[in-house]
Design an enzyme around this catalytic site. Sequence first.
Site, short mmCIF file in Angstrom:
data_model
loop_
_atom_site.label_atom_id
_atom_site.label_comp_id
_atom_site.label_asym_id
_atom_site.label_seq_id
_atom_site.Cartn_x
_atom_site.Cartn_y
_atom_site.Cartn_z
N MET A 107 49.41 34.26 63.13
CA MET A 107 49.57 32.86 62.78
C MET A 107 49.60 32.71 61.27
SD MET A 107 47.60 31.00 65.80
CE MET A 107 46.65 32.41 66.24
N HIS A 468 52.22 45.34 57.70
CA HIS A 468 52.17 45.00 59.12
C HIS A 468 52.46 46.22 59.99
CE1 HIS A 468 53.96 43.48 62.91
NE2 HIS A 468 52.89 42.70 62.85
#
Length: 912
Positions: A107, A468
């Site tokens: 998010m 990531h």
Amino acid sequence: MKKYVYFFGNGKAEGRAEMKGLLGGKGANLAEMTNIKLPVPAGFTISTEVCTYYYANRKKYPKELASQVKAALRKVEAAMGGKLTDRKNPLLVSVRSGARASMPGMMDTILNLGLNDAVAESLIAKTGNARFVYDSYRRFVQMYGDVVLGLKPQHKDEIDPFEVIIEQKKQARGVHLDTELDANDMKDLVDLFKKAIKEKTGHSFPENSLDQLWGAIGAVFGSWNNERAIAYRKLYDIPESWGTAVNVQAMVFGNMGEDSGTGVAFTRDAATGEDTFYGEFLMNAQGEDVVAGIRTPLPIAELKEQNPKIYGQLDRIRHALEKHYRDMMDIEFTIQQGKLYMLQCRVGKRTAFAAIKIAVDMVDEKLISDREALMRVEPAQLNQLLRPVFDAREKEEAVRGGRLLAKGLNAGPGAATGRVVFNAPDAEEWAKRGEKVLLTRIETSPEDIKGMDAAVGILTARGGMTSHAALVARQVGKVCVAGCSVLQIDYATHTMHVNGRVINEGDWVSIDGTTGEVIEGKIATKPSEVLQVLVDRTLAPKDAPIYQEYAKLMKWADTYRRLKIRTNADQPDQARNAVAFGAEGIGLCRTEHMFFGEGKIGPMREMILADTEADRRAALAKLLPLQRADFEGIFEAMEGRPVTIRTIDPPLHEFLPHEEGAQRELAAQMGLSYEKVHQRVEGLHEFNPMLGFRGCRLGIIYPEITEMQSRAIFEAAANVLARGVKVEPEVMIPLVGHVKELADQEKIVRRVAAEVMKEKGVKFPYMVGTMIEIPRGAITADEVAKVAEFFSFGTNDLTQTTLGVSRDDAGRFLLPYVEREIYPKDPFESIDRPGVGALMKMAVEKGRAVRPKLKVGICGEHGGDPSSIEFCHEINQNYVSCSPFRVPIARLAAARAALADAPVRRPAGKRK
Ligand code: ADP
Ligand code: MG
Ligand code: MG
């Protein structure tokens, strides 16, 4: 009034680390860090209960929320000296999501909230730094436009629309780096961004700071149910009901010049577990710059050179955090004009190698107990330790032959060879076709999760050890090479250029996630260190540091677990491997596989084709010595450990050929007519073989089969015993639904056992029991246990028969079922506790009511699944049995189940 908002700041917080359920992981740890007096910018957390309320009430907030937010905001303003809506002395904030379990990047965070044209002007007046202000402003518009107003790429090959605008700007100005753009450029970007948002989404960018704040809060709650959050939750079993919290926090700025910066770090090496400070930073940068791979960050060691004072402070915080949390932590920090701020900490994700090393080291350092160490390693992670590495010789040759394409960061250890694809949907699609794919991206983002999961390895051009790609690879145990900056990847043409060479989609590339090497073509792999020690025996334990840590952990596991661990093995070599992994017996030895072996299928077919009992007996007599030899091999490999042998189970047609050619050949071999063979195969045809003439039904109609198998088992036992090896055979009758079926077979087994012992003049212990794999067997377990000395749950068939689902035909609907949460997980992977599990529990209780010493185990595929093992522990089974390579997982899972059952309190005085 219900409390929805929790303040932190000025060295005191209303929350604590333990309040993750309510405050989310980020909020709880921001509170904890505040309480232990680390420098944390003030802020407040809106609890996960608001998220729950929001979704239960058609996306409305509880009515108390507005006033609580206002009050908390006032406290933040007082602590930081500024005001969100004030033009003269503005306060900027970040709005950050944070669920109970960390969901990296799932998010989006919005930084620099509060900026508008007027605030920008006054900030410039205050700081005298127009570039910084407009850089912050354009970042804010960019993030807000993306997260709240929804301006993002629409297609998999498309680049972020804001990046397109930045790229155009850079080209127009003839520069390469974001940092080379000046204040005016940034100011232009702000306008261009706002225009693009308006044009493409129809929304105007809100100028009012409070509108901005509520817009951002709403977006965070809304993002709890976006596609990638849902995909992530699915992957990690995070319940939807948890919800996310929202953190609103005063901004500190890493982009205020060369004495400012931002970074992320781990308190120990997250790849190897070594006790070194491990992280990356960028000067004059903000927020996600480090992680997003826009610029390649510097290793934390460099900070020691550049700014020893800040480094020293950070290093002290590193140790303080490890002492306080007693674990390896993952931290995010920002330096604003030489002053350090902590923005996040959480327990760090790590590879299996690191998990084990850190757990074992922390026991040595007396930070944690051995019990805690066991709880720190996820059983499934052990798979990583067994994962292959490249054959060193072949890799050397490849490198010498000029096939080394590049070197990146060794972000996810292991070896992977696959065909290159350039986006996640392609990775998924190719993998579905059975291709091994290497997902190759400029950088990965949370949208790529499913594709990353489908790939054998991940290769990225940008981003560091904390990017990531690296994060996810470590977490799911994927082989990964990140930040390989010489790769020039072109999404549009699906090609990449590397040092003058071109790699096209579909080309084979190998990556070594342990060294970071990227090599053209395929390279053979070889077993991991643990396998080299235990299975191949080509490596001495003393030369194998990873093995030594593994062995320590396993030893602890064995002292705490109550379940015994057995293995499913049909052959002596499998049995030996399993023993090396720690198996304490065989839980399922299938006999039918043996019939397919050398020289055995012939007599087997003879037996099936026979018309009379006499002919059948003649064929079985040929099988007897062959099967006996098989069992002798198994008993010897198991060196006195118990061995459960199942009598013949599959329908007989499986042993006969189905094509005409093969039938003709067989007929010729057997001296029979083709018609006769053909008719026999037709005669054995069944509409539903799974529920047909198989299991104990075969032995009941053809008792001579059971007789032969029993004789083979017991003669083998006697022979092996005569050679001085103890034996403990357990004969298991499959597919029993009625006690009389078992009683029928038991009589034969016991008669033959007595005969053999008498003939051979020996005595050995043995048992007769049954597989529980039909609901009726479980339901009447009190009857069945009058005859059975043991139960073994055949949970593959028990799941099929309980759910009425044929596993082999479930492909088309079972996955969609799981996606729709009809079943929370694939019931063939993890025991369906309310259904199949209830039957198992009942069977154990009813069985033990008539036979208190009834031995109970499981031999289905579930025996190697950690959650199912936990369930087996809970219902008081004696053992679980799984495939040899899952034995270490089962040992650890069983220990963790036992520890969870009897939690220990922390050693006194260690923690407040
Ligand atoms: P994620 O959940 O993806 O890690 P975060 O909420 O941690 O997102 O935000 C990402 C980054 O944004 C942080 O690591 C930090 O660098 C930056 N950031 C967030 N809040 C602030 C703040 N108040 N001041 C400065 N930087 C911030
Ligand atoms: Mg973060
Ligand atoms: Mg079965």
